[in-house]
Design a protein around this motif. Structure first.
Motif, PDB file in Angstrom:
ATOM      1  N   ASP A 283       0.850  -1.187   0.000  1.00 13.99           N
ATOM      2  CA  ASP A 283       0.000   0.000   0.000  1.00 13.99           C
ATOM      3  C   ASP A 283       0.896   1.251   0.000  1.00 13.99           C
ATOM      4  O   ASP A 283       1.993   1.265   0.555  1.00 13.99           O
ATOM      5  CB  ASP A 283      -0.956   0.015   1.193  1.00 13.99           C
ATOM      6  N   GLU A 284       0.427   2.289  -0.648  1.00 12.67           N
ATOM      7  CA  GLU A 284       1.230   3.492  -0.873  1.00 12.67           C
ATOM      8  C   GLU A 284       1.684   4.165   0.423  1.00 12.67           C
ATOM      9  O   GLU A 284       2.836   4.584   0.537  1.00 12.67           O
ATOM     10  CB  GLU A 284       0.452   4.496  -1.740  1.00 12.67           C
ATOM     11  N   GLU A 285       0.830   4.252   1.402  1.00 11.54           N
ATOM     12  CA  GLU A 285       1.189   4.931   2.651  1.00 11.54           C
ATOM     13  C   GLU A 285       2.351   4.233   3.362  1.00 11.54           C
ATOM     14  O   GLU A 285       3.309   4.883   3.798  1.00 11.54           O
ATOM     15  CB  GLU A 285      -0.028   5.011   3.573  1.00 11.54           C
ATOM     16  N   THR A 286       2.282   2.917   3.463  1.00 11.17           N
ATOM     17  CA  THR A 286       3.350   2.170   4.134  1.00 11.17           C
ATOM     18  C   THR A 286       4.630   2.191   3.298  1.00 11.17           C
ATOM     19  O   THR A 286       5.731   2.311   3.836  1.00 11.17           O
ATOM     20  CB  THR A 286       2.912   0.724   4.413  1.00 11.17           C
TER      21      THR A 286
END
Length: 149
Positions: free
Chosen positions: A39-42
């Motif tokens: 996922d982009e945030e992580t």
């Protein structure tokens, strides 16, 4: 040392297979704390350490108070690109120079394209001898990069 890898592929299955193979290789060579994210945030959180490396390297030569520490103006940042077949040898030789000459100079690279950097922070009041050692690390890096193409 920290190793960052980024995977891309034609399917999630192929990426996960490559990820599992990379993790296995890392563990075979005593790697630890293997972390990954899709996922982009992580992903951004994991890459944040790499993106802050420049400022962290400069801070390695900080001094108490605000006077005399290394700054972006007093730091030499190298940028070399070598054939992938020579990448490990040239980066290792440069890291060995840093150690042998007794200077501060974290080395890191983009192994996928053969590009690497050595950040050499200096203080305004460094001795001429220290500055000459930094210059020699840079000269050796340039000579090695040019000799391998």
């Amino acid at each position: 040392p920290m190793l960052f890898l980024e995977f891309a592929g034609h399917s999630e299955t192929s990426v996960m297979e490559d990820l599992a193979a990379a993790q296995s290789i890392c563990m075979d060579y005593d790697g630890r704390n293997f972390a990954f994210a899709s996922d982009e945030e992580t992903r951004q959180a994991l890459w944040a350490a790499r993106h802050r490396l420049y400022y962290s390297a400069i801070a390695l030569r900080s001094q108490d108070g605000d006077d005399g520490g290394a700054t972006s103006r007093s730091t030499l940042v190298t940028d070399a690109c070598v054939p992938l077949s020579c990448f490990a040898d040239v980066v290792t030789a440069t890291a060995n120079d840093v150690k042998e000459f007794g200077v501060i100079g974290p080395c890191f690279g983009h192994a996928g394209d053969g590009n690497f950097h050595c950040i050499l922070p200096m203080l305004e009041n460094d001795s001429v001898e220290y500055k000459e050692k930094v210059s020699q690390v840079n000269a050796n890096l340039i000579e090695r990069a040019m000799s391998v193409g």
